[in-house]
Design a protein around this motif. Structure first.
Motif, mmCIF file in Angstrom:
data_model
loop_
_atom_site.group_PDB
_atom_site.id
_atom_site.type_symbol
_atom_site.label_atom_id
_atom_site.label_comp_id
_atom_site.label_asym_id
_atom_site.label_seq_id
_atom_site.Cartn_x
_atom_site.Cartn_y
_atom_site.Cartn_z
ATOM 1 N N MET A 96 22.460 24.238 -4.648
ATOM 2 C CA MET A 96 21.821 23.924 -3.575
ATOM 3 C C MET A 96 22.339 22.627 -3.109
ATOM 4 O O MET A 96 23.215 21.787 -3.967
ATOM 5 N N TRP A 97 22.531 22.439 -1.698
ATOM 6 C CA TRP A 97 22.759 21.178 -1.461
ATOM 7 C C TRP A 97 22.181 20.836 -0.015
ATOM 8 O O TRP A 97 21.650 21.593 0.739
ATOM 9 N N THR A 98 22.139 19.416 0.281
ATOM 10 C CA THR A 98 21.443 19.011 1.271
ATOM 11 C C THR A 98 22.367 17.783 1.919
ATOM 12 O O THR A 98 22.958 17.199 1.271
ATOM 13 N N LYS A 99 22.222 17.671 3.343
ATOM 14 C CA LYS A 99 22.902 16.594 4.106
ATOM 15 C C LYS A 99 21.955 15.732 4.998
ATOM 16 O O LYS A 99 20.994 16.254 5.464
ATOM 17 N N ASP A 100 22.082 14.622 5.131
ATOM 18 C CA ASP A 100 21.407 13.725 6.026
ATOM 19 C C ASP A 100 22.807 13.019 7.033
ATOM 20 O O ASP A 100 23.099 11.940 6.586
ATOM 21 N N PRO A 101 23.101 13.617 8.310
ATOM 22 C CA PRO A 101 23.927 13.023 8.700
ATOM 23 C C PRO A 101 23.694 11.786 9.298
ATOM 24 O O PRO A 101 24.853 11.004 9.545
ATOM 25 N N LYS A 102 22.397 11.292 9.545
ATOM 26 C CA LYS A 102 22.311 9.994 10.020
ATOM 27 C C LYS A 102 22.548 8.859 9.219
ATOM 28 O O LYS A 102 22.926 7.667 9.728
ATOM 29 N N ILE A 103 22.683 9.142 7.896
ATOM 30 C CA ILE A 103 22.890 7.956 6.917
ATOM 31 C C ILE A 103 24.233 8.390 6.368
ATOM 32 O O ILE A 103 24.491 7.662 5.150
ATOM 33 N N GLY A 104 24.821 9.690 6.629
ATOM 34 C CA GLY A 104 26.027 9.952 5.861
ATOM 35 C C GLY A 104 25.737 10.622 4.483
ATOM 36 O O GLY A 104 26.738 10.244 3.437
ATOM 37 N N LEU A 105 24.692 11.052 4.065
ATOM 38 C CA LEU A 105 24.281 11.387 2.823
ATOM 39 C C LEU A 105 24.539 12.857 2.434
ATOM 40 O O LEU A 105 24.337 13.600 3.463
ATOM 41 N N GLY A 134 14.855 18.378 -0.364
ATOM 42 C CA GLY A 134 14.399 17.722 1.042
ATOM 43 C C GLY A 134 15.634 17.363 1.425
ATOM 44 O O GLY A 134 16.885 17.529 1.263
ATOM 45 N N ARG A 135 15.354 16.830 2.904
ATOM 46 C CA ARG A 135 16.638 16.380 3.523
ATOM 47 C C ARG A 135 17.417 15.148 2.512
ATOM 48 O O ARG A 135 18.420 15.093 2.908
ATOM 49 N N SER A 136 16.752 14.376 1.955
ATOM 50 C CA SER A 136 17.432 13.176 1.140
ATOM 51 C C SER A 136 16.969 13.233 -0.298
ATOM 52 O O SER A 136 17.256 12.087 -0.611
ATOM 53 N N PHE A 137 16.626 14.153 -0.756
ATOM 54 C CA PHE A 137 16.471 14.427 -2.064
ATOM 55 C C PHE A 137 16.683 15.691 -2.800
ATOM 56 O O PHE A 137 16.470 16.586 -2.163
ATOM 57 N N LEU A 138 17.116 15.434 -4.131
ATOM 58 C CA LEU A 138 17.218 16.795 -4.773
ATOM 59 C C LEU A 138 16.691 16.705 -6.287
ATOM 60 O O LEU A 138 17.195 15.561 -6.896
ATOM 61 N N SER A 139 15.739 17.260 -6.801
ATOM 62 C CA SER A 139 15.169 17.296 -8.146
ATOM 63 C C SER A 139 15.233 18.573 -8.901
ATOM 64 O O SER A 139 15.224 19.539 -8.004
ATOM 65 N N GLN A 140 15.714 18.648 -10.051
ATOM 66 C CA GLN A 140 15.570 19.981 -10.816
ATOM 67 C C GLN A 140 15.112 19.627 -12.199
ATOM 68 O O GLN A 140 15.509 18.829 -12.940
ATOM 69 N N LEU A 141 14.674 20.692 -12.813
ATOM 70 C CA LEU A 141 14.409 20.788 -14.192
ATOM 71 C C LEU A 141 14.469 22.049 -14.867
ATOM 72 O O LEU A 141 14.336 23.217 -14.340
ATOM 73 N N GLY A 142 15.245 22.313 -15.908
ATOM 74 C CA GLY A 142 15.417 23.643 -16.638
ATOM 75 C C GLY A 142 16.506 23.612 -17.594
ATOM 76 O O GLY A 142 16.917 22.299 -18.023
ATOM 77 N N ASP A 143 17.408 24.499 -18.039
ATOM 78 C CA ASP A 143 18.266 24.816 -18.831
ATOM 79 C C ASP A 143 19.185 25.794 -18.372
ATOM 80 O O ASP A 143 18.573 26.840 -17.588
#
Length: 705
Positions: free
Chosen positions: A437-446, A465-474
């Protein structure tokens, strides 16, 4: 050349029909020069422009709905030097329009006297008489764009054994997506008691018909063996609507039939089923294709029209292949179209798949649930700045949802080699699992991304989301986690990189957000009204999460006053009378969501009128509430200072919150810390007092002390 030699050169020319002349420039000057080694000479020839007629045509709009009127303006004149007589103006109406008047009641606006002499078979002709040099005129008239009314309905139910081949094609597209109206002007020039007919001069105006591109649905199914089918199909041309509801059960069995003269025919075809939907009004293209299946059970519903593309499918197939594709592209010319949303899924083996896509306005909602064994690959790109994918062979279980920049998925994958048969050929898959998974926020270069490769097992839950990524698992494989922030590699301000290879359990969250205005859950809502014309009002609803917590789900409610009629909006709403409600999976810290609401103002609507809106977002057992309203006057709007407040609410009993995609409990590291320095606590106390003091007075609580 020798003395006495001579020659002739003939040149044939034609005057361009789009040239305009006026009373001071009605001659064509032709210059011929001849040069030699000793001298040069020049000859000039002037030719008067005999025609001098000109015409121009415009429409009062660029786009039109069927059932509406178009007002055309024709301007014409004569720029010659002598009188022109028997001037006629002929207008050729395109197919699909008709004059918006009765001949005996015909009226028009004109700067000089003209007479309608023909109104037949979509041809209008005016007699303008004589035109003197420099004389001109104007004709204004209206036409009505006819509504094409055609309804089609089909119901079928089939059960039997043998060979089956079914193909259907439904289309609401127009032959020509635009209306081109052409007009000509002609006259007669008199010279020495002779009449010289002048060549006609023409002009045209084009208006695009909204929705003329239409919608298209195609279905094909074939195979041999046992077959059961129930289908309902409708088509309504008025709103370019096509609906399809179909339930199929098919099981492959070789079949043979006897023919005359001791002949026979044998069918060994596995089952294939293909459904295509092309919504050319919205730019949606959807394909569902099942190939070489031994057993297929499917229930599908499809609704496409000028406002939406809704697809739902539940399928269960064994020993076969499935391909699901969805694309949404811009409505430019074919060579300039850009894909803005895309989905691709492939399955080979035995799977049970439930899929739904809801495209409405500027929003698309996607949900998937897949379970089975074999080879599976999925690639979701809900917008140009996000991606979620997985692929591999073995045991596969996936639930995924995407809406409004949020992507949530729960996957379980176990690697195993897979041997399948398709079309009489053996297919072997031995692909370890990959996921990312990947996400980008071009307004802040994230840029935030994670990827698992060469994995024998993956069991994880993730939210993006646009400016976060959270995961839980193995997992058992290799995990790469990266986060970078900056306009380019040389100007990076933040970078995080992690690589794990082996068997690990992970609980990771990365988030970047602007400094919140409130160190607690908080919402801000504003509203703007724009009268796009005398009867259409566009409301822009802006909801901002200016607190320090991710809020979700988010409910926005608009209460329309009596006299407003809902037309459409940028997101699919729930409508209950005058109450319009939208639901979003969440709103990130510092982010703003804009909803466009189009309404029609009734003729008996009194001015000014007030339209109110409110928003409610949850964080655990807390509720943030904000409200606002706008006053609309005739021809302009006057926004009123909003009232925003925050309320805490605890439900009866303790139970986990359930979002649109199911139960979700983010890890503690995802949330911002509740510890704050004393200075921030003092500022927050100031805002609390200011909120209480200003509630009900319409003042903004955001003034800096």
């Amino acid at each position: 050349m020798n003395p006495g030699d001579h020659g002739t050169i003939e040149i044939f020319t034609k005057l361009k029909g789009n040239l305009l002349f006026d009373e001071n420039n009605d001659m064509i000057l032709n210059i011929c020069r001849i040069n030699n080694s000793e001298n040069k000479s020049e000859f000039r020839l002037t030719t008067p422009v005999v025609s001098g007629l000109w015409i121009n045509k415009t429409a009062d709009r660029e786009t039109v709905y069927t059932g509406e009127d178009i007002i055309y303006t024709i301007k014409y004149g004569y720029a010659g030097s002598d009188l022109v007589g028997d001037v006629y103006i002929t207008d050729y109406l395109p197919k699909g329009v008709e004059p918006a008047f009765q001949e005996e009641e015909y009226t028009y606006s004109s700067s000089r006297s003209v007479r309608l002499v023909l109104n037949k078979d979509n041809i209008l002709r005016w007699e303008a008489g004589d035109l003197s040099p420099g004389e001109n005129g104007t004709i204004v008239f209206a036409v009505h764009v006819s509504k094409r009314r055609m309804d089609f309905a089909e119901a079928s139910s089939v059960t039997g054994d043998g060979y089956t081949y079914v193909r259907k094609f439904l289309s609401t597209a127009e032959e020509t997506p635009s209306l081109t109206n052409r007009v000509t002007i002609s006259g007669t020039y008199y010279e020495d008691q002779s009449e010289i007919p002048l060549p006609p001069v023409s002009a045209s105006a084009s208006v695009s018909v909204i929705g003329a591109a239409g919608t298209v649905v195609r279905t094909t199914e074939h195979g041999s063996g046992h077959y059961e089918e129930d289908e309902r199909t409708t088509l309504k041309l008025e709103n370019r609507s096509i609906t399809l509801k179909k339930e199929i059960f098919a099981k492959h069995v070789n079949t043979s039939f006897s023919l005359p003269n001791n002949r026979s025919v044998k069918f060994e075809s596995p089952w294939s089923d293909r459904t295509e939907a092309d919504n050319r009004v919205l730019g949606d293209v959807l394909t569902e294709n099942y190939l070489y299946t031994d057993t297929l059970r499917k229930n599908i519903s499809l609704d496409v029209d000028m406002n939406q593309t809704v697809y739902k499918s539940e399928s269960d197939f064994k020993n076969g292949m499935a391909q699901i594709r969805y694309k949404q592209h811009t409505l430019d010319l074919p060579r300039s179209q850009k894909i803005i949303k895309e989905l691709g899924e492939e399955y080979s083996g035995s799977f049970r798949v439930m899929e739904s896509i809801d495209s409405y306005g500027a929003s698309t909602k996607y949900q998937k649930s897949a379970l089975g064994k074999g080879f599976a690959a999925s690639d979701l790109r809900p917008n140009p700045y996000q991606r979620s994918y997985e692929f591999g062979s073995g045991y596969y279980s996936s639930e995924e949802a995407a809406q409004s920049g949020f992507v949530v998925k729960d996957v379980k994958m176990l690697y195993a080699p897979s041997n399948e048969t398709a079309g009489g050929r053996n297919l072997s898959y031995a692909v370890p699992w990959g996921e990312g998974m990947w996400t980008k926020d071009p307004k802040i270069g994230l840029v935030i991304g994670e990827g698992i490769r060469s994995a024998t097992s993956v069991n994880k839950e993730a939210q993006m989301g646009r400016s976060f990524l959270s995961q839980l698992g193995d997992f058992n494989g290799t995990l790469e986690l990266k986060m970078a922030m900056g306009t380019n590699p040389k100007n990076e301000t933040h970078r995080v990189e992690q690589v794990f290879s082996g068997s690990f359990k992970t609980e990771t969250a990365l988030s970047v957000a602007v400094a919140p205005k409130h160190l607690r859950p908080h919402l801000w809502i504003s509203k703007e009204a724009i009268m796009t014309d005398s009867e259409t009002c566009l409301f822009l609803i802006n909801v901002t999460n200016d607190g320090n917590k991710l809020l979700g789900p988010l409910n926005i409610t608009d209460i329309m006053p009596d006299g407003l009629i809902f037309l459409n909006s940028s997101m699919r709403p729930e409508i209950n009378g005058r109450i319009i409600r939208w639901t979003m999976p969440g709103l990130e810290i510092g982010k703003t969501q804009t909803i466009k609401l189009y309404t029609r103002v009734r003729e008996d609507m009194g001015y000014p009128f007030v339209n109110s809106v409110s928003a409610e977002g949850r964080y655990l057992d807390q509720v943030a509430v904000a409200s606002n309203f706008t006053r609309v006057d005739m021809g302009y709007y006057l926004p009123i200072n909003p009232v925003s407040n925050f309320e805490m609410a605890r439900p009866f009993g303790v139970f986990p919150e359930r979002m649109l995609w199911g139960e979700w409990q983010p890890s503690p590291c995802f949330n911002m810390t509740s510890w704050t320095p004393s200075a921030y606590q003092m500022i927050e106390e100031y805002y609390d007092k200011l909120d209480k003091a200003t509630v009900g007075y319409g003042s903004s609580p955001y003034e800096v002390p």
